[in-house]
Design a protein around this motif. Structure first.
Motif, PDB file in Angstrom:
ATOM      1  N   UNK A  70      -7.630   0.571   6.354  1.00 46.72           N
ATOM      2  CA  UNK A  70      -8.970   1.125   6.546  1.00 46.72           C
ATOM      3  C   UNK A  70     -10.025   0.258   5.871  1.00 46.72           C
ATOM      4  N   UNK A  71      -9.766  -0.145   4.641  1.00 48.37           N
ATOM      5  CA  UNK A  71     -10.724  -0.993   3.909  1.00 48.37           C
ATOM      6  C   UNK A  71     -10.954  -2.302   4.658  1.00 48.37           C
ATOM      7  N   UNK A  72      -9.880  -2.935   5.096  1.00 52.24           N
ATOM      8  CA  UNK A  72      -9.995  -4.229   5.775  1.00 52.24           C
ATOM      9  C   UNK A  72     -10.767  -4.112   7.076  1.00 52.24           C
ATOM     10  N   UNK A  73     -10.412  -3.120   7.892  1.00 46.44           N
ATOM     11  CA  UNK A  73     -11.056  -2.960   9.199  1.00 46.44           C
ATOM     12  C   UNK A  73     -12.511  -2.552   9.047  1.00 46.44           C
ATOM     13  N   UNK A  74     -12.770  -1.556   8.205  1.00 41.70           N
ATOM     14  CA  UNK A  74     -14.139  -1.042   8.088  1.00 41.70           C
ATOM     15  C   UNK A  74     -15.071  -2.063   7.445  1.00 41.70           C
ATOM     16  N   UNK A  75     -14.561  -2.883   6.555  1.00 42.77           N
ATOM     17  CA  UNK A  75     -15.384  -3.952   5.974  1.00 42.77           C
ATOM     18  C   UNK A  75     -15.765  -4.960   7.049  1.00 42.77           C
ATOM     19  N   UNK A 119      -6.370   1.995  -2.092  1.00 38.25           N
ATOM     20  CA  UNK A 119      -6.057   0.922  -1.144  1.00 38.25           C
ATOM     21  C   UNK A 119      -5.621  -0.351  -1.861  1.00 38.25           C
ATOM     22  N   UNK A 120      -6.282  -0.667  -2.964  1.00 36.64           N
ATOM     23  CA  UNK A 120      -5.997  -1.926  -3.654  1.00 36.64           C
ATOM     24  C   UNK A 120      -4.639  -1.935  -4.334  1.00 36.64           C
ATOM     25  N   UNK A 121      -3.993  -0.761  -4.404  1.00 35.40           N
ATOM     26  CA  UNK A 121      -2.654  -0.673  -4.989  1.00 35.40           C
ATOM     27  C   UNK A 121      -1.557  -0.834  -3.943  1.00 35.40           C
ATOM     28  N   UNK A 122      -1.942  -1.085  -2.701  1.00 35.66           N
ATOM     29  CA  UNK A 122      -0.954  -1.284  -1.639  1.00 35.66           C
ATOM     30  C   UNK A 122      -0.172  -2.567  -1.887  1.00 35.66           C
ATOM     31  N   UNK A 123       1.083  -2.610  -1.435  1.00 41.60           N
ATOM     32  CA  UNK A 123       1.878  -3.833  -1.600  1.00 41.60           C
ATOM     33  C   UNK A 123       1.195  -5.033  -0.935  1.00 41.60           C
ATOM     34  N   UNK A 124       1.109  -6.128  -1.673  1.00 44.54           N
ATOM     35  CA  UNK A 124       0.508  -7.366  -1.150  1.00 44.54           C
ATOM     36  C   UNK A 124      -0.859  -7.094  -0.530  1.00 44.54           C
ATOM     37  N   UNK A 125      -1.689  -6.355  -1.261  1.00 44.56           N
ATOM     38  CA  UNK A 125      -2.991  -5.922  -0.742  1.00 44.56           C
ATOM     39  C   UNK A 125      -3.828  -7.091  -0.224  1.00 44.56           C
ATOM     40  N   UNK A 126      -3.966  -8.139  -1.004  1.00 43.82           N
ATOM     41  CA  UNK A 126      -4.824  -9.261  -0.614  1.00 43.82           C
ATOM     42  C   UNK A 126      -4.325  -9.926   0.669  1.00 43.82           C
ATOM     43  N   UNK A 127      -3.012 -10.105   0.759  1.00 46.09           N
ATOM     44  CA  UNK A 127      -2.431 -10.728   1.950  1.00 46.09           C
ATOM     45  C   UNK A 127      -2.627  -9.824   3.166  1.00 46.09           C
ATOM     46  N   UNK A 128      -2.364  -8.534   2.979  1.00 46.19           N
ATOM     47  CA  UNK A 128      -2.512  -7.561   4.065  1.00 46.19           C
ATOM     48  C   UNK A 128      -3.956  -7.503   4.547  1.00 46.19           C
ATOM     49  N   UNK A 129      -4.888  -7.444   3.610  1.00 42.87           N
ATOM     50  CA  UNK A 129      -6.305  -7.368   3.969  1.00 42.87           C
ATOM     51  C   UNK A 129      -6.744  -8.614   4.716  1.00 42.87           C
ATOM     52  N   UNK A 130      -6.357  -9.787   4.220  1.00 36.20           N
ATOM     53  CA  UNK A 130      -6.749 -11.039   4.871  1.00 36.20           C
ATOM     54  C   UNK A 130      -6.195 -11.116   6.288  1.00 36.20           C
ATOM     55  N   UNK A 131      -4.938 -10.735   6.468  1.00 40.47           N
ATOM     56  CA  UNK A 131      -4.311 -10.799   7.785  1.00 40.47           C
ATOM     57  C   UNK A 131      -5.004  -9.868   8.773  1.00 40.47           C
ATOM     58  N   UNK A 132      -5.303  -8.653   8.327  1.00 46.74           N
ATOM     59  CA  UNK A 132      -5.966  -7.685   9.207  1.00 46.74           C
ATOM     60  C   UNK A 132      -7.362  -8.163   9.573  1.00 46.74           C
ATOM     61  N   UNK A 133      -8.089  -8.721   8.618  1.00 48.70           N
ATOM     62  CA  UNK A 133      -9.450  -9.163   8.898  1.00 48.70           C
ATOM     63  C   UNK A 133      -9.473 -10.389   9.809  1.00 48.70           C
ATOM     64  N   UNK A 134      -8.473 -11.234   9.720  1.00 48.97           N
ATOM     65  CA  UNK A 134      -8.374 -12.346  10.677  1.00 48.97           C
ATOM     66  C   UNK A 134      -8.151 -11.803  12.083  1.00 48.97           C
ATOM     67  N   UNK A 135      -7.338 -10.768  12.178  1.00 45.42           N
ATOM     68  CA  UNK A 135      -7.126 -10.123  13.469  1.00 45.42           C
ATOM     69  C   UNK A 135      -8.403  -9.494  13.999  1.00 45.42           C
ATOM     70  N   UNK A 136      -9.179  -8.886  13.112  1.00 45.84           N
ATOM     71  CA  UNK A 136     -10.451  -8.276  13.521  1.00 45.84           C
ATOM     72  C   UNK A 136     -11.419  -9.324  14.052  1.00 45.84           C
ATOM     73  N   UNK A 137     -11.490 -10.471  13.374  1.00 45.82           N
ATOM     74  CA  UNK A 137     -12.382 -11.545  13.824  1.00 45.82           C
ATOM     75  C   UNK A 137     -11.979 -12.044  15.207  1.00 45.82           C
ATOM     76  N   UNK A 138     -10.675 -12.168  15.422  1.00 43.22           N
ATOM     77  CA  UNK A 138     -10.201 -12.615  16.730  1.00 43.22           C
ATOM     78  C   UNK A 138     -10.528 -11.582  17.797  1.00 43.22           C
TER      79      UNK A 138
END
Length: 211
Positions: free
Chosen positions: A132-137, A184-203
């Motif tokens: 949610x954080x990654x997509x909504x941002x 949200x920031x306590x999710x496993x591999x949060x930074x990696x997960x967020x970056x991957x989702x946001x790259x998908x959003x940009x595409x």
């Protein structure tokens, strides 16, 4: 195309979802919007991609609810989903009012959105909230870019569209903050997960604007 998961009714656009309590109700968009002097390439691109984005967001929350709907965080996800349903309903109206065709990628976003939502929810509440954080941002940043574009074009001519985008931008920011409040920031591999989702959003944004 089969978009029955969220229901894009391009011909009739019947209202299917109530406006959540406590929200400012946006008036129904007139089906007789004057297109004189409108920058068609800009408006087509904005409305098409925003409709696709809200459609995808609905599918993400549908996927999360399929996994976590009966959990303690279910009501929180449902509340955010209700607002996304309202957003999609409004962009359904704008598609008709401005005579914009939907992206041909809707069937793909139908599946991809649900898989992303369900997949993140399988990581637990924290994984769903990280999504949610990654997509909504990403969405709120994109809305800000559109606001700047419309203000540069003509803020008075696009007054209604600006009102819609600003309100929805604020809603997405609220969802982003709710995600952070729910670990949200306590999710496993949060930074990696967020970056991957946001790259998908940009595409997704790039493709939906153009196809």
């Amino acid at each position: 195309m089969d978009t029955s998961g969220v229901g894009f009714d391009y011909a009739g656009l019947r209202g299917r979802w109530p406006v959540p309590a406590g929200r400012v109700s946006l008036r129904r968009c007139s089906t007789r919007v004057s297109l004189e002097g409108v920058n068609r390439p800009v408006i087509d691109r904005i409305i098409r991609v925003d409709h696709a984005g809200e459609y995808g967001a609905n599918r993400i929350y549908a996927g999360q609810m399929a996994v976590l709907g009966r959990s303690s965080v279910g009501p929180v996800i449902q509340q955010m989903w209700n607002q996304e349903k309202d957003h999609l309903k409004k962009f359904n109206e704008l598609m008709v009012a401005y005579r914009v065709r939907p992206t041909v990628l809707l069937p793909f976003w139908n599946v991809a959105g649900f898989v992303l939502g369900a997949g993140s929810a399988l990581l637990g509440k924290k994984g769903a909230m990280a999504c949610t954080v990654a997509v909504e941002e990403s969405i709120s940043d994109h809305y800000n870019s559109q606001i700047r574009t419309l203000v540069e074009e003509d803020p008075e001519k696009y007054k209604e569209l600006l009102q819609v985008i600003k309100q929805f931008r604020d809603d997405e920011r609220e969802h982003h903050d709710i995600g952070l409040e729910h670990d949200a920031e306590a999710a496993p591999a949060y930074s990696v997960l967020k970056t991957a989702i946001q790259l998908g959003c940009k595409a997704a944004i790039f493709l939906s604007e153009r196809i």
